[in-house]
Scaffold this motif. Structure first.
Motif, PDB file in Angstrom:
ATOM      1  N   MET A  88       0.843  -1.198   0.000  1.00  0.00           N
ATOM      2  CA  MET A  88       0.000   0.000   0.000  1.00  0.00           C
ATOM      3  C   MET A  88       0.877   1.246   0.000  1.00  0.00           C
ATOM      4  SD  MET A  88      -2.887   1.524  -0.008  1.00  0.00           S
ATOM      5  CE  MET A  88      -4.015   0.149   0.210  1.00  0.00           C
ATOM      6  N   ALA A  89       0.442   2.272  -0.681  1.00  0.00           N
ATOM      7  CA  ALA A  89       1.171   3.528  -0.734  1.00  0.00           C
ATOM      8  C   ALA A  89       1.208   4.185   0.643  1.00  0.00           C
ATOM      9  CB  ALA A  89       0.509   4.456  -1.740  1.00  0.00           C
ATOM     10  N   SER A  90       2.237   5.007   0.883  1.00  0.00           N
ATOM     11  CA  SER A  90       2.341   5.753   2.132  1.00  0.00           C
ATOM     12  C   SER A  90       1.305   6.872   2.163  1.00  0.00           C
ATOM     13  CB  SER A  90       3.741   6.342   2.263  1.00  0.00           C
ATOM     14  OG  SER A  90       3.933   7.355   1.288  1.00  0.00           O
ATOM     15  N   SER A  91       1.141   7.453   3.346  1.00  0.00           N
ATOM     16  CA  SER A  91       0.195   8.567   3.474  1.00  0.00           C
ATOM     17  C   SER A  91       0.575   9.721   2.553  1.00  0.00           C
ATOM     18  CB  SER A  91       0.134   9.044   4.921  1.00  0.00           C
ATOM     19  OG  SER A  91      -0.426   8.045   5.750  1.00  0.00           O
ATOM     20  N   ALA A  92       1.867  10.003   2.449  1.00  0.00           N
ATOM     21  CA  ALA A  92       2.316  11.096   1.576  1.00  0.00           C
ATOM     22  C   ALA A  92       2.004  10.788   0.120  1.00  0.00           C
ATOM     23  CB  ALA A  92       3.815  11.332   1.766  1.00  0.00           C
ATOM     24  N   GLU A  93       2.238   9.539  -0.284  1.00  0.00           N
ATOM     25  CA  GLU A  93       1.934   9.151  -1.665  1.00  0.00           C
ATOM     26  C   GLU A  93       0.437   9.223  -1.926  1.00  0.00           C
ATOM     27  OE1 GLU A  93       5.459   5.942  -2.695  1.00  0.00           O
ATOM     28  OE2 GLU A  93       3.847   5.339  -1.346  1.00  0.00           O
ATOM     29  N   LEU A  94      -0.364   8.797  -0.951  1.00  0.00           N
ATOM     30  CA  LEU A  94      -1.813   8.871  -1.111  1.00  0.00           C
ATOM     31  C   LEU A  94      -2.288  10.319  -1.227  1.00  0.00           C
ATOM     32  CD1 LEU A  94      -2.925   6.111   1.425  1.00  0.00           C
ATOM     33  CD2 LEU A  94      -3.230   6.032  -1.060  1.00  0.00           C
ATOM     34  N   GLU A  95      -1.705  11.205  -0.447  1.00  0.00           N
ATOM     35  CA  GLU A  95      -2.069  12.621  -0.550  1.00  0.00           C
ATOM     36  C   GLU A  95      -1.744  13.177  -1.927  1.00  0.00           C
ATOM     37  OE1 GLU A  95      -0.099  14.555   2.654  1.00  0.00           O
ATOM     38  OE2 GLU A  95      -1.445  13.745   4.200  1.00  0.00           O
ATOM     39  N   PRO A 141      -7.820   5.341   1.328  1.00  0.00           N
ATOM     40  CA  PRO A 141      -7.481   4.911   2.687  1.00  0.00           C
ATOM     41  C   PRO A 141      -7.331   6.050   3.684  1.00  0.00           C
ATOM     42  CG  PRO A 141      -6.226   3.654   1.090  1.00  0.00           C
ATOM     43  CD  PRO A 141      -6.917   4.739   0.325  1.00  0.00           C
ATOM     44  N   LEU A 142      -7.233   7.278   3.198  1.00  0.00           N
ATOM     45  CA  LEU A 142      -7.178   8.445   4.086  1.00  0.00           C
ATOM     46  C   LEU A 142      -8.567   8.880   4.524  1.00  0.00           C
ATOM     47  CD1 LEU A 142      -4.421  10.543   2.273  1.00  0.00           C
ATOM     48  CD2 LEU A 142      -4.157   8.935   4.175  1.00  0.00           C
ATOM     49  N   GLY A 143      -9.607   8.218   4.035  1.00  0.00           N
ATOM     50  CA  GLY A 143     -10.974   8.534   4.408  1.00  0.00           C
ATOM     51  C   GLY A 143     -11.807   8.981   3.223  1.00  0.00           C
ATOM     52  N   SER A 144     -13.113   9.036   3.430  1.00  0.00           N
ATOM     53  CA  SER A 144     -14.045   9.521   2.407  1.00  0.00           C
ATOM     54  C   SER A 144     -14.568  10.879   2.821  1.00  0.00           C
ATOM     55  CB  SER A 144     -15.213   8.548   2.233  1.00  0.00           C
ATOM     56  OG  SER A 144     -14.806   7.375   1.576  1.00  0.00           O
ATOM     57  N   ARG A 145     -14.702  11.766   1.839  1.00  0.00           N
ATOM     58  CA  ARG A 145     -15.205  13.089   2.156  1.00  0.00           C
ATOM     59  C   ARG A 145     -15.850  13.726   0.926  1.00  0.00           C
ATOM     60  NH1 ARG A 145      -9.902  12.339   1.915  1.00  0.00           N
ATOM     61  NH2 ARG A 145      -8.490  13.867   0.952  1.00  0.00           N
ATOM     62  N   LEU A 146     -16.736  14.668   1.209  1.00  0.00           N
ATOM     63  CA  LEU A 146     -17.382  15.473   0.176  1.00  0.00           C
ATOM     64  C   LEU A 146     -16.630  16.789   0.081  1.00  0.00           C
ATOM     65  CD1 LEU A 146     -19.646  16.293  -1.798  1.00  0.00           C
ATOM     66  CD2 LEU A 146     -20.994  16.962   0.209  1.00  0.00           C
ATOM     67  N   ILE A 147     -16.194  17.113  -1.141  1.00  0.00           N
ATOM     68  CA  ILE A 147     -15.445  18.344  -1.371  1.00  0.00           C
ATOM     69  C   ILE A 147     -16.302  19.290  -2.204  1.00  0.00           C
ATOM     70  CG2 ILE A 147     -13.357  19.334  -2.391  1.00  0.00           C
ATOM     71  CD1 ILE A 147     -12.049  16.566  -1.925  1.00  0.00           C
ATOM     72  N   THR A 148     -16.540  20.476  -1.677  1.00  0.00           N
ATOM     73  CA  THR A 148     -17.288  21.519  -2.375  1.00  0.00           C
ATOM     74  C   THR A 148     -16.503  22.823  -2.239  1.00  0.00           C
ATOM     75  OG1 THR A 148     -18.566  22.244  -0.448  1.00  0.00           O
ATOM     76  CG2 THR A 148     -19.447  20.373  -1.705  1.00  0.00           C
ATOM     77  N   HIS A 149     -17.066  23.899  -2.792  1.00  0.00           N
ATOM     78  CA  HIS A 149     -16.414  25.201  -2.648  1.00  0.00           C
ATOM     79  C   HIS A 149     -16.378  25.649  -1.186  1.00  0.00           C
ATOM     80  CE1 HIS A 149     -15.756  25.699  -6.805  1.00  0.00           C
ATOM     81  NE2 HIS A 149     -16.998  25.994  -7.162  1.00  0.00           N
ATOM     82  N   SER A 150     -17.225  25.062  -0.369  1.00  0.00           N
ATOM     83  CA  SER A 150     -17.257  25.431   1.050  1.00  0.00           C
ATOM     84  C   SER A 150     -16.201  24.707   1.871  1.00  0.00           C
ATOM     85  CB  SER A 150     -18.642  25.136   1.638  1.00  0.00           C
ATOM     86  OG  SER A 150     -19.644  25.880   0.971  1.00  0.00           O
ATOM     87  N   GLY A 151     -15.570  23.711   1.268  1.00  0.00           N
ATOM     88  CA  GLY A 151     -14.556  22.960   1.995  1.00  0.00           C
ATOM     89  C   GLY A 151     -14.773  21.470   1.898  1.00  0.00           C
ATOM     90  N   SER A 152     -14.218  20.748   2.857  1.00  0.00           N
ATOM     91  CA  SER A 152     -14.249  19.288   2.864  1.00  0.00           C
ATOM     92  C   SER A 152     -15.003  18.798   4.092  1.00  0.00           C
ATOM     93  CB  SER A 152     -12.810  18.739   2.877  1.00  0.00           C
ATOM     94  OG  SER A 152     -12.803  17.337   2.969  1.00  0.00           O
ATOM     95  N   THR A 153     -15.937  17.856   3.866  1.00  0.00           N
ATOM     96  CA  THR A 153     -16.761  17.307   4.935  1.00  0.00           C
ATOM     97  C   THR A 153     -16.635  15.790   4.941  1.00  0.00           C
ATOM     98  OG1 THR A 153     -18.362  19.088   4.604  1.00  0.00           O
ATOM     99  CG2 THR A 153     -19.083  17.192   5.905  1.00  0.00           C
TER     100      THR A 153
END
Length: 275
Positions: free
Chosen positions: A1-8, A137-149
């Protein structure tokens, strides 16, 4: 699995891919210049593809080739390259083309990333609504113009309390038809016509499950990481992991809903078609 930095780094890149696809698709949405055609020889008689589909995939592929020329690509419109690579991108530039040509903002761009054959990252992007559902693997989130949730599925203890979705009830034939009908009757509510956007709603916790049949890899690879990293589950109709070719798929926010649904669906389970 890729590292956290690679995943980012890969997450930032997959968002660039979604942005590039949106740059092509959005100007053509609700446009008279859409350029719709039907794919020749399709059994349904109508399988639309548009310049938005083709242009968006070209834009995605160009970025991948420029930034990651050793990565593989599986795309709906332009085929496969380097599928033996450790990292393989799986692309559906416009999922829900029928919604797209109808002016309905329920189509999405699906971009998935496999690592050694397993889907590890994906986005379900709806640029007209300015929503990107990202899972890794860093999590699931919704990204909009208001930010990340953060995205999180909701708990649902029983099928008779579940809100489910599928694209079209007429997609089910043979043994699948009674299996689907039994599931529909056992659930609280079944919604239609949302394509991959319904799976995003499972990850967001506004729906409890979504099912489809006859999916290809590009229809499902991006979806799996979004739902699984939001706490949900995705299997085939036998309750096994979804294979590399798609096929019959059931996704749910809770294990209880999934297992109850599989009881209805498993008698009609069949292997995915190799393509």
């Amino acid at each position: 699995m890729a590292s956290s930095a690679e995943l980012e780094t890969l997450e930032a890149f997959i968002l660039r891919l979604a942005e590039a696809a949106a740059g092509v698709a959005l100007p053509l949405f609700r446009s008279v210049e859409l350029g719709e055609v039907s794919k020749p020889g399709h059994s349904s008689g109508f399988d639309p593809v548009t310049e938005a589909d083709k242009g968006a995939e070209r834009a995605i592929r160009a970025l991948i080739e420029a930034e990651y020329p050793d990565h593989g690509i599986i795309g709906e419109e332009y085929g496969t390259v380097r599928t033996e690579a450790d990292y393989v991108w799986v692309l559906d530039p416009i999922d829900g083309t029928r919604a797209f040509i109808s002016g309905l903002p329920l189509w999405t761009t699906l971009i998935g990333l496999r690592h050694k054959g397993r889907p590890i990252m994906g986005v379900i992007a709806q640029p007209f609504l300015k929503e990107i559902f990202l899972g890794s693997p860093l999590g699931s989130r919704l990204i909009t113009h208001s930010g990340s949730t953060p995205l999180r599925v909701r708990a649902c203890a029983a099928l008779d309390q579940a809100v489910l979705a599928t694209t079209d009830p007429h997609l089910y034939s043979g043994d699948e038809e009674p299996a689907f009908t039994a599931l529909r009757k056992a659930s609280k509510l079944m919604r239609y016509g949302c394509d991959a956007y319904a799976f995003a709603m499972v990850a967001q916790g506004t729906m409890d499950g979504a099912l489809e049949t006859g999916l290809k890899a590009w229809d499902i690879d991006a979806i799996i990481p979004v739902i699984e990293n939001a706490g949900g589950v995705v299997t085939d109709w036998a309750g096994a992991p979804v294979g590399p070719y798609g096929g019959q798929v059931m996704a749910a926010g809770s294990r209880a809903v999934l297992e109850a649904a599989i009881e209805h669906l498993s008698p009609a389970s069949k292997p995915a078609e190799v393509h």
